[in-house]
Scaffold this motif. Structure first.
Motif, PDB file in Angstrom:
ATOM      1  N   GLN A 267     -13.802  17.124  33.326  1.00 15.85           N
ATOM      2  CA  GLN A 267     -13.135  17.471  32.065  1.00 15.85           C
ATOM      3  C   GLN A 267     -13.999  17.118  30.860  1.00 15.85           C
ATOM      4  OE1 GLN A 267      -9.142  15.876  31.715  1.00 15.85           O
ATOM      5  NE2 GLN A 267      -8.676  16.353  33.836  1.00 15.85           N
ATOM      6  N   ILE A 268     -14.608  15.933  30.902  1.00 14.07           N
ATOM      7  CA  ILE A 268     -15.380  15.502  29.747  1.00 14.07           C
ATOM      8  C   ILE A 268     -16.666  16.312  29.600  1.00 14.07           C
ATOM      9  CG2 ILE A 268     -16.602  13.616  30.919  1.00 14.07           C
ATOM     10  CD1 ILE A 268     -16.304  11.998  28.353  1.00 14.07           C
ATOM     11  N   HIS A 269     -17.314  16.646  30.721  1.00 16.08           N
ATOM     12  CA  HIS A 269     -18.523  17.474  30.642  1.00 16.08           C
ATOM     13  C   HIS A 269     -18.197  18.892  30.175  1.00 16.08           C
ATOM     14  CE1 HIS A 269     -21.361  14.562  32.093  1.00 16.08           C
ATOM     15  NE2 HIS A 269     -20.681  14.349  33.205  1.00 16.08           N
ATOM     16  N   PHE A 270     -17.085  19.416  30.640  1.00 15.50           N
ATOM     17  CA  PHE A 270     -16.701  20.758  30.215  1.00 15.50           C
ATOM     18  C   PHE A 270     -16.356  20.771  28.729  1.00 15.50           C
ATOM     19  CE2 PHE A 270     -13.863  24.330  29.523  1.00 15.50           C
ATOM     20  CZ  PHE A 270     -14.526  25.360  30.185  1.00 15.50           C
ATOM     21  N   ALA A 271     -15.598  19.768  28.275  1.00 16.54           N
ATOM     22  CA  ALA A 271     -15.244  19.692  26.857  1.00 16.54           C
ATOM     23  C   ALA A 271     -16.493  19.555  25.997  1.00 16.54           C
ATOM     24  CB  ALA A 271     -14.303  18.512  26.617  1.00 16.54           C
ATOM     25  N   ALA A 272     -17.479  18.788  26.487  1.00 15.14           N
ATOM     26  CA  ALA A 272     -18.725  18.629  25.747  1.00 15.14           C
ATOM     27  C   ALA A 272     -19.487  19.953  25.674  1.00 15.14           C
ATOM     28  CB  ALA A 272     -19.590  17.555  26.404  1.00 15.14           C
ATOM     29  N   ALA A 273     -19.539  20.676  26.803  1.00 14.73           N
ATOM     30  CA  ALA A 273     -20.214  21.976  26.823  1.00 14.73           C
ATOM     31  C   ALA A 273     -19.529  22.953  25.873  1.00 14.73           C
ATOM     32  CB  ALA A 273     -20.217  22.537  28.243  1.00 14.73           C
ATOM     33  N   TYR A 274     -18.214  22.958  25.895  1.00 16.77           N
ATOM     34  CA  TYR A 274     -17.440  23.829  24.995  1.00 16.77           C
ATOM     35  C   TYR A 274     -17.749  23.495  23.535  1.00 16.77           C
ATOM     36  CZ  TYR A 274     -13.345  25.468  22.400  1.00 16.77           C
ATOM     37  OH  TYR A 274     -12.514  26.049  21.468  1.00 16.77           O
ATOM     38  N   GLY A 275     -17.702  22.204  23.197  1.00 19.56           N
ATOM     39  CA  GLY A 275     -17.940  21.791  21.816  1.00 19.56           C
ATOM     40  C   GLY A 275     -19.325  22.140  21.343  1.00 19.56           C
ATOM     41  N   TYR A 276     -20.323  21.877  22.164  1.00 15.43           N
ATOM     42  CA  TYR A 276     -21.695  22.207  21.774  1.00 15.43           C
ATOM     43  C   TYR A 276     -21.866  23.711  21.571  1.00 15.43           C
ATOM     44  CZ  TYR A 276     -23.812  17.576  22.394  1.00 15.43           C
ATOM     45  OH  TYR A 276     -24.179  16.255  22.245  1.00 15.43           O
ATOM     46  N   ALA A 277     -21.202  24.517  22.399  1.00 16.67           N
ATOM     47  CA  ALA A 277     -21.296  25.974  22.241  1.00 16.67           C
ATOM     48  C   ALA A 277     -20.696  26.402  20.902  1.00 16.67           C
ATOM     49  CB  ALA A 277     -20.575  26.677  23.393  1.00 16.67           C
ATOM     50  N   VAL A 278     -19.537  25.860  20.562  1.00 18.47           N
ATOM     51  CA  VAL A 278     -18.891  26.181  19.287  1.00 18.47           C
ATOM     52  C   VAL A 278     -19.754  25.738  18.114  1.00 18.47           C
ATOM     53  CG1 VAL A 278     -16.895  25.688  17.811  1.00 18.47           C
ATOM     54  CG2 VAL A 278     -16.563  26.110  20.259  1.00 18.47           C
ATOM     55  N   LEU A 279     -20.423  24.606  18.269  1.00 16.33           N
ATOM     56  CA  LEU A 279     -21.258  24.050  17.192  1.00 16.33           C
ATOM     57  C   LEU A 279     -22.643  24.698  17.130  1.00 16.33           C
ATOM     58  CD1 LEU A 279     -20.244  20.324  17.679  1.00 16.33           C
ATOM     59  CD2 LEU A 279     -19.878  21.655  15.578  1.00 16.33           C
ATOM     60  N   GLY A 280     -22.909  25.650  18.014  1.00 16.35           N
ATOM     61  CA  GLY A 280     -24.181  26.365  17.987  1.00 16.35           C
ATOM     62  C   GLY A 280     -25.326  25.641  18.662  1.00 16.35           C
ATOM     63  N   GLU A 281     -25.032  24.585  19.421  1.00 16.05           N
ATOM     64  CA  GLU A 281     -26.067  23.825  20.128  1.00 16.05           C
ATOM     65  C   GLU A 281     -26.175  24.362  21.555  1.00 16.05           C
ATOM     66  OE1 GLU A 281     -28.016  21.402  18.911  1.00 16.05           O
ATOM     67  OE2 GLU A 281     -27.129  21.502  16.901  1.00 16.05           O
ATOM     68  N   GLU A 282     -26.864  25.492  21.711  1.00 18.31           N
ATOM     69  CA  GLU A 282     -26.876  26.189  22.992  1.00 18.31           C
ATOM     70  C   GLU A 282     -27.531  25.382  24.110  1.00 18.31           C
ATOM     71  OE1 GLU A 282     -28.377  30.147  22.642  1.00 18.31           O
ATOM     72  OE2 GLU A 282     -27.114  30.632  20.909  1.00 18.31           O
ATOM     73  N   GLU A 283     -28.660  24.750  23.836  1.00 20.49           N
ATOM     74  CA  GLU A 283     -29.358  23.987  24.873  1.00 20.49           C
ATOM     75  C   GLU A 283     -28.504  22.826  25.367  1.00 20.49           C
ATOM     76  OE1 GLU A 283     -32.051  24.865  26.399  1.00 20.49           O
ATOM     77  OE2 GLU A 283     -32.302  26.631  25.110  1.00 20.49           O
TER      78      GLU A 283
END
Length: 371
Positions: A267-283
Motif C-alpha cells: 500500500q505504501i509503495h503504491f501510494a508513493a508511486a501514485y503521488g510521484y506520478a501526480v507530482l510529475g516525478e516520473e523516475e
C-alpha cells in the motif's frame, strides 16, 4: 450449519424412550406408516402435532425441529472462503445469486450478514455491468443497516457502520460518510495496557505479553496503512510529500512489514508511486512501482498472516479473526487486482511510454498469469 432435522430427533428420542413406532403412533394418534415417514424424512409431522410430540419427548419444539438459523464462526469463515474462491472462477452474477440464497436462508445470523457485506465489498468491482455494481453496493448498505438495527452486538454494529461508510464513499456520498463517522474518532483508550497489567499482577506473563504484542501488531499495521492514505493528501507540495514518506518507510522496514504483511507494505509503495506520478516525478514513480511489484511477488499462496521473531504470540489471535488469517479475496482476484491497479489508474498515464513502466507491466502480467 443447522438445518431442520426433525427426522433424526424423533428417531433418537423414540429409541431413547425404548418404544416402538407403533407405540409412538398410538400416543400421537396417527398411523405407524406416518411415524415411519417422519423418521425417514419422507414427510414432516403436521404443525398441530408438534406440541404433543415435544411434550411426549419432554423437549421444546425448537429442540424437536432442531433448527437454528445461525452459523458457527468456523462455518461463516468457510462460507466466505468458498464464495471468495468462486468469484475468481465463475461469472460474478452467478456467485452473487448464490450469496443471496445464503443470505436469505440465514437472514437472522448477523455475523454472517456482516461477513457477506465484506465479501461483496471486496468483490463488487467484478460485476459485469455498472447497473449490477450499483445493485451490489445497495445490497451491502441494506445488510449493514440490518445488522445495526437488529443485532444486539455492539461490536458487530460498529463494524457494520464502518462497512456502510466505506460503501457510501465508493458511491461518492461523502455527506453520508460524515454522518456515519463524524465524531467516532476517539483518543486511544489504552485498555490493552490495563489488561496486560492485570495479567502481569496475577503472574500470567505470557498472556500479558500477548495482549501488548497484539496491540502493537494492530497499531503498526494501522499506522502504515493510514500513512499510505495520508501520503495522497500531500500532493500539493513535493517536499511535504517526501517528508511523510521519509517517516513511513523506515518504520515499515524496521518492523519488517515485508514479512509480516506484504499487503500493507505494498500500500505504501503504491501510494508513493501514485503521488510521484501526480507530482510529475516520473523516475521516482517508476522506482516505487518496481518496489510495489517486488512486494506483490513476495506474497506466496495460499497466503497467511503470521507473526515473526518479535511478534511471537500473535498467531493464535490472527487465526481467531472472523475470517481467519487468510486474505479476503481469492488468489486469482488478488493478482488481477494488482495488475489492474497499475494499468488502469489514470495517474500512471504519464508513464505509458516509459521503458521502466512497460517492463513493470510485463513483469506483473507474467506474475498474474502464473508464468
Amino acid at each position: 450449519m443447522k438445518e431442520i432435522n426433525i427426522a433424526k430427533v424423533i428417531t433418537r428420542k423414540r429409541k431413547e424412550k425404548g418404544i416402538t413406532q407403533d407405540a409412538l403412533a398410538e400416543y400421537i394418534g396417527v398411523t405407524k406408516a406416518s411415524v415411519s415417514k417422519w423418521e425417514t424424512g419422507q414427510s414432516y409431522p403436521d404443525i398441530t402435532l408438534l406440541p404433543k410430540l415435544a411434550t411426549f419427548f419432554n423437549i421444546s419444539i425448537d429442540d424437536l425441529i432442531s433448527y437454528l438459523p445461525q452459523m458457527e464462526k468456523g462455518e461463516i469463515r468457510r462460507t466466505y472462503g468458498r464464495f471468495a474462491e468462486d468469484f475468481g472462477k465463475k461469472p460474478f452474477s452467478e456467485v452473487y445469486e448464490e450469496v443471496g440464497v445464503g443470505i436469505d436462508k440465514y437472514y437472522a445470523c448477523f455475523p454472517l450478514l456482516l461477513q457477506m457485506s465484506i465479501l461483496l465489498l471486496n468483490h463488487y468491482m467484478l460485476a459485469e455491468t455498472e447497473e449490477l455494481r450499483s445493485e451490489v453496493l445497495e445490497k451491502i448498505l441494506h445488510l449493514c443497516r440490518r445488522v445495526k438495527e437488529e443485532s444486539e452486538d455492539v461490536w458487530l454494529s460498529k463494524q457494520a457502520n464502518s462497512i456502510e461508510a466505506m460503501t457510501q464513499m465508493i458511491r461518492g456520498e461523502s455527506l453520508e460518510v460524515l454522518e456515519l463517522l463524524e465524531g467516532t474518532i476517539r483518543p486511544i483508550g489504552g485498555d490493552e495496557i490495563t489488561l496486560a497489567g492485570a495479567y502481569q499482577s496475577r503472574g500470567e506473563m505470557e498472556k500479558a505479553k500477548s495482549v501488548l504484542q497484539i496491540s502493537m501488531y494492530h497499531h503498526i499495521l494501522n499506522f502504515i496503512s493510514t500513512g499510505a492514505s495520508y501520503l495522497t493528501l500531500n500532493l500539493d507540495d513535493l517536499e511535504n510529500f517526501e517528508g511523510v514518506l521519509r517517516r513511513l518507510l523506515p518504520v515499515a522496514e524496521a518492523m519488517k512489514l515485508m514479512e509480516l504483511n506484504p499487503n500493507v507494505m505494498g500500500q505504501i509503495h503504491f501510494a508513493a508511486a501514485y503521488g510521484y506520478a501526480v507530482l510529475g516525478e516520473e523516475e521516482k514513480s517508476v522506482s516505487m512501482l518496481k518496489e510495489y511489484v517486488r512486494v506483490c511477488k513476495k506474497i506466496s499462496y495460499p497466503y497467511k498472516l503470521k507473526g515473526d521473531d518479535f511478534f511471537t504470540l500473535v498467531d493464535p489471535w490472527l487465526e481467531d479473526l472472523d475470517l481467519g488469517n487468510g486474505p479476503p479475496r481469492g488468489e486469482k482476484v488478488v493478482k488481477e487486482g494488482m495488475l489492474h491497479a497499475v494499468t488502469m489508474n489514470p495517474a500512471f498515464t504519464v508513464l505509458h511510454e516509459h521503458t521502466g513502466y512497460k517492463n513493470i507491466i510485463s513483469e506483473l502480467t507474467d506474475f498474474v498469469g502464473g508464468k
